[in-house]
Design an enzyme around this catalytic site. Sequence first.
Site, mmCIF file in Angstrom:
data_model
loop_
_atom_site.group_PDB
_atom_site.id
_atom_site.type_symbol
_atom_site.label_atom_id
_atom_site.label_comp_id
_atom_site.label_asym_id
_atom_site.label_seq_id
_atom_site.Cartn_x
_atom_site.Cartn_y
_atom_site.Cartn_z
ATOM 1 N N GLY A 1 51.640 47.189 41.324
ATOM 2 C CA GLY A 1 52.371 45.974 41.725
ATOM 3 C C GLY A 1 52.401 45.718 43.214
ATOM 4 O O GLY A 1 53.262 44.999 43.713
ATOM 5 N N SER A 2 51.415 46.265 43.946
ATOM 6 C CA SER A 2 51.442 46.027 45.398
ATOM 7 C C SER A 2 51.133 44.564 45.726
ATOM 8 O O SER A 2 51.650 44.025 46.708
ATOM 9 C CB SER A 2 50.485 46.971 46.133
ATOM 10 O OG SER A 2 49.149 46.647 45.857
ATOM 11 N N ASN A 3 50.317 43.906 44.905
ATOM 12 C CA ASN A 3 50.089 42.467 45.142
ATOM 13 C C ASN A 3 51.347 41.666 44.826
ATOM 14 O O ASN A 3 51.667 40.714 45.544
ATOM 15 C CB ASN A 3 48.904 41.972 44.324
ATOM 16 C CG ASN A 3 47.582 42.260 45.014
ATOM 17 O OD1 ASN A 3 47.248 41.646 46.022
ATOM 18 N ND2 ASN A 3 46.844 43.243 44.508
ATOM 19 N N MET B 1 45.806 44.081 33.444
ATOM 20 C CA MET B 1 44.611 44.667 32.844
ATOM 21 C C MET B 1 44.413 44.194 31.404
ATOM 22 O O MET B 1 44.522 44.993 30.469
ATOM 23 C CB MET B 1 44.693 46.195 32.894
ATOM 24 C CG MET B 1 44.919 46.752 34.280
ATOM 25 S SD MET B 1 43.647 46.224 35.429
ATOM 26 C CE MET B 1 42.402 47.420 35.024
ATOM 27 N N ARG B 2 44.174 42.924 31.252
ATOM 28 C CA ARG B 2 43.906 42.392 29.912
ATOM 29 C C ARG B 2 43.079 41.135 30.036
ATOM 30 O O ARG B 2 43.287 40.348 30.967
ATOM 31 C CB ARG B 2 45.225 41.979 29.244
ATOM 32 C CG ARG B 2 45.873 43.015 28.409
ATOM 33 C CD ARG B 2 47.053 42.399 27.693
ATOM 34 N NE ARG B 2 46.612 41.381 26.733
ATOM 35 C CZ ARG B 2 46.181 41.658 25.514
ATOM 36 N NH1 ARG B 2 46.165 42.891 25.094
ATOM 37 N NH2 ARG B 2 45.792 40.711 24.698
ATOM 38 N N HIS C 1 40.499 39.838 42.582
ATOM 39 C CA HIS C 1 39.520 40.849 42.193
ATOM 40 C C HIS C 1 39.085 41.630 43.445
ATOM 41 O O HIS C 1 38.773 41.025 44.468
ATOM 42 C CB HIS C 1 38.305 40.178 41.541
ATOM 43 C CG HIS C 1 37.298 41.183 41.106
ATOM 44 N ND1 HIS C 1 37.478 41.984 39.999
ATOM 45 C CD2 HIS C 1 36.120 41.574 41.668
ATOM 46 C CE1 HIS C 1 36.454 42.800 39.878
ATOM 47 N NE2 HIS C 1 35.613 42.570 40.884
ATOM 48 N N VAL D 1 34.589 37.090 32.434
ATOM 49 C CA VAL D 1 35.267 38.178 33.152
ATOM 50 C C VAL D 1 34.994 38.002 34.645
ATOM 51 O O VAL D 1 33.873 38.191 35.111
ATOM 52 C CB VAL D 1 34.762 39.558 32.668
ATOM 53 C CG1 VAL D 1 35.399 40.679 33.482
ATOM 54 C CG2 VAL D 1 35.064 39.739 31.192
ATOM 55 N N ASP D 2 36.014 37.583 35.380
ATOM 56 C CA ASP D 2 35.929 37.399 36.841
ATOM 57 C C ASP D 2 34.871 36.370 37.243
ATOM 58 O O ASP D 2 34.166 36.552 38.240
ATOM 59 C CB ASP D 2 35.661 38.765 37.534
ATOM 60 C CG ASP D 2 36.725 39.789 37.213
ATOM 61 O OD1 ASP D 2 37.906 39.419 37.127
ATOM 62 O OD2 ASP D 2 36.379 40.973 37.031
ATOM 63 N N LYS E 1 44.459 45.966 51.506
ATOM 64 C CA LYS E 1 45.183 45.318 52.627
ATOM 65 C C LYS E 1 44.831 43.843 52.712
ATOM 66 O O LYS E 1 45.675 43.001 53.003
ATOM 67 C CB LYS E 1 44.796 45.986 53.950
ATOM 68 C CG LYS E 1 45.596 47.200 54.258
ATOM 69 C CD LYS E 1 45.390 47.549 55.724
ATOM 70 C CE LYS E 1 46.152 48.812 56.062
ATOM 71 N NZ LYS E 1 45.663 49.422 57.300
HETATM 72 C C1 GRF Z 1 44.110 45.289 42.721
HETATM 73 O O1 GRF Z 1 43.086 46.025 43.342
HETATM 74 C C2 GRF Z 1 43.570 43.995 42.163
HETATM 75 O O2 GRF Z 1 42.521 43.483 42.924
HETATM 76 C C3 GRF Z 1 43.080 44.406 40.811
HETATM 77 O O3 GRF Z 1 44.016 45.339 40.356
HETATM 78 C C4 GRF Z 1 44.640 45.976 41.469
HETATM 79 C C5 GRF Z 1 46.109 45.781 41.302
HETATM 80 O O4 GRF Z 1 46.844 46.476 42.273
HETATM 81 N N1 GRF Z 1 42.924 43.240 39.964
HETATM 82 P P1 GRF Z 1 48.403 46.266 42.385
HETATM 83 O O5 GRF Z 1 48.984 46.566 41.005
HETATM 84 O O6 GRF Z 1 48.676 44.868 42.828
HETATM 85 O O7 GRF Z 1 48.843 47.293 43.410
#
Ligand code: GRF
Length: 221
Positions: A15-17, A93-94, A112, A147-148, A175
């Site tokens: 969940g860092s994003n 992840m789905r 991505h 896919v992407d 980052k």
């Molecule tokens: C990230 O690298 C994103 O690009 C990919 O999954 C990862 C998720 O990271 N789709 P986070 O859960 O946001 O830390």
Amino acid sequence: MAQPLKLGVLISGSGSNLQSIIDNIEKGALKASIKIVICNNPHSFGITRAQKHGLPVVVLKQEDFKTRADFDGELIRILRSKEIDLVVLAGFMRILTPDFLKAFPLKIINIHPALLPSFPGIHGQKDAFEYGVKFSGCTVHFVDEGVDTGPIIIQSVVPVFQDDTKETLALRILKEEHRIYPQAIQYFAEGKITIAGRKVLIKDTEETPLIALHNPSLAGF
Ligand code: GRF
């Protein structure tokens, strides 16, 4: 004043994003509001992050649903009940069903960790690293049935150094993810994004200076 853009953020992992979106909203740079965080992994650290900021979280486990269609039907129901303007996949992840895509046309975006269309799939950073590319990066794109493969909104490029490991590269890319994802959402919030075929156009932005990058650098050529 315009209403902040209502976001539904879908996560599975650290969940860092999600965190970078929360932080940018809290500092006022991103004019949006997270109405719901939906997670398909009860062990995701993203759940803790969301709760820490008082955000509503729903955990949906695939095994509690008979089919993918049922699962996605529940996702649609929740997101509609929150009147979501934009669905933000942040490490979710789905693969989503066509019905889900139809429910939110051109309102689903993803990040991505590679420079698409190269290295799609779940191991973008590792695949690029092992291929031996000299640059990699990340891509924010609209989600389509592939896919992407959807239209690209922003990309960020980072160099791959000779002493990198796949971990150091992944960190450098992450980052940048934390910078371009909030920016892409803000462009959407400002109504600056239009799509012409595969091409995403963004109004009133400065394009990157016309330069070429080389890695390793050129010695006098
Ligand atoms: C990230 O690298 C994103 O690009 C990919 O999954 C990862 C998720 O990271 N789709 P986070 O859960 O946001 O830390």
